[in-house]
Design a protein around this motif. Structure first.
Motif, PDB file in Angstrom:
ATOM      1  N   UNK A  14       0.821  -1.210   0.000  1.00  0.00           N
ATOM      2  CA  UNK A  14       0.000   0.000   0.000  1.00  0.00           C
ATOM      3  C   UNK A  14       0.847   1.248   0.000  1.00  0.00           C
ATOM      4  N   UNK A  15       2.055   1.153   0.537  1.00  0.00           N
ATOM      5  CA  UNK A  15       2.885   2.337   0.674  1.00  0.00           C
ATOM      6  C   UNK A  15       3.674   2.677  -0.584  1.00  0.00           C
ATOM      7  N   UNK A  16       3.789   1.725  -1.518  1.00  0.00           N
ATOM      8  CA  UNK A  16       4.612   1.996  -2.701  1.00  0.00           C
ATOM      9  C   UNK A  16       4.108   3.202  -3.489  1.00  0.00           C
ATOM     10  N   UNK A  17       2.812   3.308  -3.808  1.00  0.00           N
ATOM     11  CA  UNK A  17       2.354   4.500  -4.536  1.00  0.00           C
ATOM     12  C   UNK A  17       2.610   5.787  -3.760  1.00  0.00           C
ATOM     13  N   UNK A  18       2.380   5.745  -2.446  1.00  0.00           N
ATOM     14  CA  UNK A  18       2.609   6.958  -1.654  1.00  0.00           C
ATOM     15  C   UNK A  18       4.086   7.304  -1.601  1.00  0.00           C
ATOM     16  N   UNK A  19       4.937   6.278  -1.492  1.00  0.00           N
ATOM     17  CA  UNK A  19       6.375   6.537  -1.484  1.00  0.00           C
ATOM     18  C   UNK A  19       6.817   7.144  -2.807  1.00  0.00           C
TER      19      UNK A  19
END
Length: 410
Positions: A14-19
């Motif tokens: 889930x964090x990859x797009x935000x990162x």
């Protein structure tokens, strides 16, 4: 790194797009600083090219195939084992040069049709941009965006800034050191330790980055919160994001990682030479070592008492200016990891004996010393700040060309 790495404890998928969004945002914010850096370096190379045309020398050779560049290229091509014995008893062994830059040169040369020297130029060009990005993020975090841009401009325009365009290891080291420091300031301890370990494979002054990581860990433990306070545009302190308790396992992992590169190379040279002090012995063969600054002080005193008085006075003023900047950083209560890092770089440069013409280059990675000047430039009127920085950039470009056309190595 808060802007570039997802916070701990959330789902990786889930964090990859935000990162990715944070990374793009950080790059967009840094774009003006990166353009300034690229412009300064382009001007320096252009002036060097014009000077070289008039002097009948090849700028390409000056940047990629002289002095230390040749030693790195030889290691990249043939590995370690070359020793040059000079009249007077000096023994120059290639073990004095740390391995990360020649490793990268060898890797690039194996993949692309590049000589080792040209591969070194590519590494320096990319590394200097990455260094400028991290330097901007540190300045922005502490004092705001304008200060970050000014910090990059001043670092790029140092009188010895032309070294950032050479097949030397300064750009690579500064990039690794700056990203490690930024990771420390944002509480990303494993990243901080990993970058510090790589810096320790690049130059002996990698010990200064290790010190910064350890000071960051101690500071975070003492405060009981991750990260350092932040400063806004007017210099006021702002708390870092999160405010959560420090993750002790990650902090200990970063602290343990930090010295591995530096220690590994020292140990390998010790095994190779059959002496636990092997690396120090190798440096001694080059006439290098640490004497508390006695040799450097004597060097300045000799010029002050002879016909080279102006040069001695210039050296004395330069050392005084550097020490004054460090004192200002202390008075401004810069984060302890930055103070420890910059202080260690200065200490190692000023207390070493050997070839004194390299001392300005050895101090170049101590970019936190420029923070007081960057803050002053950020607070000045834009026209005045622009004219001042532009003048510094032009003087730096001319000095860099003059320096590389001299008889001695930088």
């Amino acid at each position: 790194m808060t802007d570039l790495v997802s916070p701990a404890g959330t789902g990786a998928g889930a964090d990859r797009p935000r990162a990715a969004l944070r990374a793009r945002g950080a790059l967009r914010r840094a774009l003006p600083a990166l353009l300034v850096h690229a412009g300064v370096r382009a001007l320096g190379i252009a002036v060097l090219a014009v000077w070289g045309y008039c002097a009948g020398k090849s700028p390409h050779q000056l940047l990629s195939a002289r002095w230390d560049s040749l030693w790195y290229a030889r290691i990249a091509a043939d590995g370690y084992g070359y020793t040059l014995r000079l009249p007077g008893g000096k023994v120059h062994a290639d073990l004095a040069f740390f391995p990360l830059l020649p490793w990268l040169e060898r890797g690039l040369s194996a993949v692309f049709p590049l000589s080792a020297g040209d591969a070194g130029l590519v590494v320096s060009a990319v590394s200097s941009l990455l260094a400028a990005w991290a330097v901007f993020l540190i300045g922005e975090r502490l004092y705001g965006r304008r200060a970050g841009v000014a910090l990059v401009a001043l670092w790029s325009a140092l009188p010895v800034g032309i070294v950032q365009s050479m097949a030397y290891s300064e750009s690579l080291f500064t990039a690794l050191a700056a990203w490690s420091l930024y990771a420390v300031l944002t509480g990303r301890w494993v990243w901080a330790g990993a970058f510090a370990a790589l810096a320790g494979l690049t130059r002996p002054v990698g010990a200064a980055v290790v010190l910064a990581v350890w000071l960051g860990v101690l500071t975070a433990l003492r405060r009981g919160k991750e990260g350092e306070p932040r400063r806004g545009k007017e210099g006021e302190l702002r708390r870092g994001e999160g405010g959560e308790r420090p993750a002790l396992p990650r902090m200990l992992a970063g602290a343990a990682l930090a010295p591995l590169g530096w220690l590994a190379y020292f140990a390998w040279v010790g095994v190779r030479t059959g002496s636990p002090t092997g690396y120090l012995d190798v440096q001694g063969g080059w006439g290098n070592g640490f004497d508390g600054g006695l040799a450097f002080g004597s060097f300045i005193a000799q010029r002050l008492s002879g016909p080279a008085f102006p040069a001695g006075l210039g050296l004395l003023v330069g050392v005084g200016l550097v020490l004054w900047l460090y004192a200002v950083c202390v008075r401004q209560r810069q984060p302890l990891p930055l103070l420890g890092y910059a202080g260690a770089v200065l200490l190692l440069a000023l207390t070493a004996k050997g070839y004194f013409g390299s001392k300005p280059r050895l101090m170049m990675p101590a970019f936190p010393l420029l923070l007081p000047l960057a803050v002053a430039a950020a607070r000045a009127r834009p026209v005045r700040a622009g004219l001042t920085v532009s003048t510094v950039v032009l003087v730096s470009a001319v000095y860099g060309a003059f320096w590389l056309h001299g008889s001695g190595p930088p």
